[in-house]
Design a protein around this motif. Structure first.
Motif, PDB file in Angstrom:
ATOM      1  N   TYR A 166      37.278  48.807  38.281  1.00 23.21           N
ATOM      2  CA  TYR A 166      37.614  47.411  38.559  1.00 23.21           C
ATOM      3  C   TYR A 166      38.364  46.812  37.362  1.00 23.21           C
ATOM      4  CZ  TYR A 166      34.348  47.676  42.471  1.00 23.21           C
ATOM      5  OH  TYR A 166      33.711  48.023  43.636  1.00 23.21           O
ATOM      6  N   THR A 167      39.329  45.980  37.648  1.00 19.17           N
ATOM      7  CA  THR A 167      40.074  45.314  36.571  1.00 19.17           C
ATOM      8  C   THR A 167      40.091  43.821  36.838  1.00 19.17           C
ATOM      9  OG1 THR A 167      42.173  45.593  37.732  1.00 19.17           O
ATOM     10  CG2 THR A 167      41.554  47.296  36.147  1.00 19.17           C
ATOM     11  N   ILE A 168      39.833  43.044  35.804  1.00 18.94           N
ATOM     12  CA  ILE A 168      39.787  41.586  35.947  1.00 18.94           C
ATOM     13  C   ILE A 168      40.496  40.930  34.765  1.00 18.94           C
ATOM     14  CG2 ILE A 168      37.609  41.628  37.227  1.00 18.94           C
ATOM     15  CD1 ILE A 168      36.308  40.632  34.535  1.00 18.94           C
ATOM     16  N   GLY A 169      40.670  39.635  34.874  1.00 23.07           N
ATOM     17  CA  GLY A 169      41.170  38.835  33.760  1.00 23.07           C
ATOM     18  C   GLY A 169      42.511  39.304  33.242  1.00 23.07           C
ATOM     19  N   CYS A 186      38.897  34.375  34.429  1.00 25.37           N
ATOM     20  CA  CYS A 186      38.270  35.646  34.030  1.00 25.37           C
ATOM     21  C   CYS A 186      36.815  35.712  34.484  1.00 25.37           C
ATOM     22  CB  CYS A 186      38.347  35.814  32.515  1.00 25.37           C
ATOM     23  SG  CYS A 186      40.007  36.069  31.860  1.00 25.37           S
ATOM     24  N   PHE A 187      36.066  34.624  34.262  1.00 24.54           N
ATOM     25  CA  PHE A 187      34.660  34.605  34.659  1.00 24.54           C
ATOM     26  C   PHE A 187      34.516  34.738  36.176  1.00 24.54           C
ATOM     27  CE2 PHE A 187      33.878  31.699  30.759  1.00 24.54           C
ATOM     28  CZ  PHE A 187      33.869  32.807  29.931  1.00 24.54           C
ATOM     29  N   SER A 188      35.376  34.030  36.906  1.00 25.37           N
ATOM     30  CA  SER A 188      35.304  34.060  38.369  1.00 25.37           C
ATOM     31  C   SER A 188      35.612  35.447  38.910  1.00 25.37           C
ATOM     32  CB  SER A 188      36.275  33.039  38.964  1.00 25.37           C
ATOM     33  OG  SER A 188      35.968  31.735  38.544  1.00 25.37           O
ATOM     34  N   MET A 189      36.643  36.072  38.354  1.00 25.35           N
ATOM     35  CA  MET A 189      37.002  37.421  38.787  1.00 25.35           C
ATOM     36  C   MET A 189      35.880  38.411  38.461  1.00 25.35           C
ATOM     37  SD  MET A 189      41.017  37.427  37.633  1.00 25.35           S
ATOM     38  CE  MET A 189      41.471  39.043  38.273  1.00 25.35           C
ATOM     39  N   GLY A 190      35.289  38.247  37.280  1.00 24.24           N
ATOM     40  CA  GLY A 190      34.185  39.125  36.881  1.00 24.24           C
ATOM     41  C   GLY A 190      33.000  38.990  37.812  1.00 24.24           C
ATOM     42  N   TYR A 191      32.665  37.759  38.167  1.00 20.70           N
ATOM     43  CA  TYR A 191      31.542  37.520  39.080  1.00 20.70           C
ATOM     44  C   TYR A 191      31.829  38.137  40.451  1.00 20.70           C
ATOM     45  CZ  TYR A 191      28.153  35.066  41.988  1.00 20.70           C
ATOM     46  OH  TYR A 191      27.144  34.781  42.875  1.00 20.70           O
ATOM     47  N   ALA A 193      33.922  40.579  41.221  1.00 20.50           N
ATOM     48  CA  ALA A 193      33.920  42.043  41.139  1.00 20.50           C
ATOM     49  C   ALA A 193      32.491  42.580  41.067  1.00 20.50           C
ATOM     50  CB  ALA A 193      34.728  42.503  39.928  1.00 20.50           C
ATOM     51  N   ALA A 194      31.622  41.896  40.297  1.00 20.21           N
ATOM     52  CA  ALA A 194      30.231  42.323  40.182  1.00 20.21           C
ATOM     53  C   ALA A 194      29.514  42.251  41.528  1.00 20.21           C
ATOM     54  CB  ALA A 194      29.504  41.456  39.148  1.00 20.21           C
TER      55      ALA A 194
END
Length: 201
Positions: A166-169, A186-191, A193-194
């Protein structure tokens, strides 16, 4: 990032390191209100960074770019004209309450004829045209473009070719505003993806 500007000597010698407060910076259809810092090489600040990507695109396509500085963004042109047109004094800068830095910019970038005419002075104060040479070096950039193309990602931000990765931010090639907006992205994409990873098990 910041912008490189070939300042007149009168600006670098006496006003480098001084802030411009309560202004707006305009480039094409984008206007950003805030502050900017005059430096030996150009300008930095929260009114500059959001437009730097637009300036970058303009320089890429034409090798020429400029910004417009509105020294009085909280007043209309007619309000400025009314403040000075009936005054006995021709010290328009003082009548419009320009500080020393603003007045120095006005003197540097407004023609003598326009400087002496109340109507054209008021208009110019809200539209100082400043040519831009280039952007600051990438080593100084707060954030950069480039990375993995969005077209290579699945909707859950996993790679199409390697679905367990997975790639984010800022690993992704996206051009986002710096500061809180970029962090929020970045935080939203990380959440997201998680959650995708957890739901896939």
């Amino acid at each position: 990032c910041g912008l490189n500007i070939d300042w007149p000597k009168s600006i670098t010698e006496y006003h480098s390191g001084k802030p411009l407060k309560n202004i707006s910076i305009i480039h094409h259809d984008l206007e950003v209100k805030g502050e900017a810092l005059i430096t030996d090489y150009g300008m930095e600040g929260n009114a500059i960074y959001p437009i730097s990507s637009k300036v970058r695109n303009t320089l890429h396509h034409s090798n020429k770019a400029s910004i417009q500085i509105n020294l009085k963004p909280n007043q209309t042109e007619n309000q400025l004209i009314d403040n000075i047109k009936n005054a006995k004094s021709t010290n328009f800068g003082k009548l419009l309450k320009l500080n020393t830095v603003q007045l120095a910019l006005a003197k540097a970038y407004i023609s003598k004829e326009d400087f002496m005419d109340s109507n054209t002075f008021a208009k110019a104060v809200q539209n100082l045209n400043i040519p831009i040479q280039s952007l600051r070096p990438i080593e100084e950039a707060i954030s950069t473009v480039g990375g993995i193309a969005i077209s290579e990602l699945n909707p859950n931000f996993s790679l199409k070719k390697y679905t367990n990765t997975y790639t984010i931010g800022e690993m992704v090639d996206w051009d986002a505003p710096t500061g809180g907006f970029l962090l929020h992205g970045c935080f939203s994409m990380g959440y997201y993806a998680a959650q995708s990873i957890l739901n896939s098990k």
